[in-house]
Scaffold this motif. Sequence first.
Motif, short mmCIF file in Angstrom:
data_model
loop_
_atom_site.label_atom_id
_atom_site.label_comp_id
_atom_site.label_asym_id
_atom_site.label_seq_id
_atom_site.Cartn_x
_atom_site.Cartn_y
_atom_site.Cartn_z
N VAL A 1 0.85 -1.17 -0.06
CA VAL A 1 -0.03 0.09 0.04
C VAL A 1 0.91 1.37 0.16
O VAL A 1 0.72 2.22 -0.88
N SER A 2 1.93 1.15 0.89
CA SER A 2 2.87 2.46 0.76
C SER A 2 4.13 1.82 1.28
O SER A 2 4.09 0.83 2.04
N LEU A 3 5.15 2.40 0.64
CA LEU A 3 6.52 1.88 1.10
C LEU A 3 7.76 2.94 1.12
O LEU A 3 7.63 4.21 0.33
N LYS A 4 8.41 2.76 2.32
CA LYS A 4 9.28 4.22 2.68
C LYS A 4 10.67 3.41 3.19
O LYS A 4 10.74 2.48 3.88
N ARG A 5 11.64 3.72 2.47
CA ARG A 5 12.95 3.19 2.81
C ARG A 5 13.41 4.16 4.11
O ARG A 5 13.78 5.22 4.04
N ILE A 6 13.78 3.46 5.38
CA ILE A 6 14.25 4.17 6.45
C ILE A 6 15.55 3.97 6.97
O ILE A 6 15.97 4.81 7.68
N ARG A 7 16.34 3.05 6.16
CA ARG A 7 17.53 2.85 6.60
C ARG A 7 18.52 2.44 5.24
O ARG A 7 18.17 1.70 4.66
N PHE A 8 19.99 3.08 5.10
CA PHE A 8 20.50 2.50 4.22
C PHE A 8 22.03 2.37 4.87
O PHE A 8 22.62 3.09 5.07
N GLY A 9 22.52 0.98 4.99
CA GLY A 9 23.56 0.78 5.70
C GLY A 9 23.38 1.53 7.30
O GLY A 9 22.33 1.46 7.98
N PRO A 10 24.33 2.54 7.47
CA PRO A 10 24.31 2.94 8.84
C PRO A 10 23.43 4.33 8.93
O PRO A 10 23.35 4.91 10.15
N LEU A 11 22.79 4.69 7.74
CA LEU A 11 22.25 5.98 7.67
C LEU A 11 20.79 5.69 8.01
O LEU A 11 20.17 4.86 7.42
N THR A 12 20.33 6.74 8.68
CA THR A 12 18.58 6.71 8.92
C THR A 12 18.00 8.02 8.60
O THR A 12 18.75 9.08 8.23
N LEU A 13 16.81 8.24 8.67
CA LEU A 13 16.13 9.61 8.23
C LEU A 13 15.74 10.21 9.82
O LEU A 13 15.11 11.31 9.75
N THR A 14 16.48 9.88 10.85
CA THR A 14 16.21 10.49 12.12
C THR A 14 16.38 12.17 12.30
O THR A 14 17.45 12.60 11.31
N GLY A 15 15.26 12.74 12.43
CA GLY A 15 15.29 14.41 12.46
C GLY A 15 15.22 14.85 11.26
O GLY A 15 15.11 16.01 11.16
N MET A 16 14.83 14.09 10.28
CA MET A 16 14.60 14.77 8.82
C MET A 16 12.92 14.78 8.29
O MET A 16 12.23 14.16 8.97
N LYS A 17 12.64 15.86 7.47
CA LYS A 17 11.51 16.00 7.19
C LYS A 17 11.17 15.57 5.49
O LYS A 17 12.38 15.69 4.91
N SER A 18 10.24 15.07 4.99
CA SER A 18 10.21 14.83 3.81
C SER A 18 10.42 15.81 2.67
O SER A 18 9.78 17.02 2.94
N GLY A 19 11.08 15.57 1.73
CA GLY A 19 11.56 16.79 1.00
C GLY A 19 12.98 17.43 1.25
O GLY A 19 13.27 18.37 0.36
N HIS A 20 13.30 17.32 2.38
CA HIS A 20 14.43 18.17 2.92
C HIS A 20 15.99 17.23 2.62
O HIS A 20 15.77 15.98 2.51
N TRP A 21 17.08 17.96 2.62
CA TRP A 21 18.17 17.02 2.52
C TRP A 21 19.22 17.60 3.29
O TRP A 21 19.30 18.80 3.82
#
Length: 242
Positions: free
Chosen positions: A203-223
């Motif tokens: 239904v929906s899919l989001k990658r939350i980790r790549f190796g040791p990297l995570t999305l902690t503290g980030m908002k969608s569309g930001h870098w």
Amino acid sequence: MAVRLQKYLAMAGAASRRAAEKMIMEGRVKVNGQTVTKMGVTVDPAVDLVELDNRPVKLSAKKEYILLYKPVGYLTTLKDPYGRPTVKDLIKDVESRVFPVGRLDLDTSGLLLLTNDGELANRLTHPAYGVEKEYLVRVHDLPGSEVLQKLEKGIMLDDGCTAPAKVRLIKGGRPTSVLTLTIREGRNRQVRRMLEAVQHPVVSLKRIRFGPLTLTGMKSGHWRRLTAAEVKALKRLVGLNT
């Protein structure tokens, strides 16, 4: 000093080495005005002019490492012939030419790494290094323990059996359930195809980790740029000297 053309493109941050090989075979690369379509060509960075899509490709001394929280609706490419939104639109403030490490589908959100470090990108996406990619997935219906075990052991797809995966049911229920799925491969639409194969479409899919990297503290569309410690951890993960 002469180097192979695909390695030069990777060193210059045009693409990973494997992606550079594809660009060459597609006829997108020129050396001194001549289109090259075969492997084995070498270039001297001090003498030869290399072009990609008719634009000069030069070695960049500064390496960039960008972590993007990709929203749904953006293509994982730097340009689209139909004018659709791309991830490049989200990182306009980045002056260096960077490219995506792997890809996320148009309808998939989450963590996307972009860089001009071709050697690192090549290793991070190469199956031999088995870098983990973790996804948060909402699926139709409630997957039973037997289904979860199948996903863990490997699913037969049209391009072969998947490698063992890690699966954790976060919230079971109907009409949808939520789970995390961690894989070490990067086949086209792999997570979606795995879940379709066990009759629990995504239904929906989001990658939350790549190796040791995570999305902690980030908002969608930001870098943001990776920290020195994060870059070091990525390189150590794939056996590059730091």
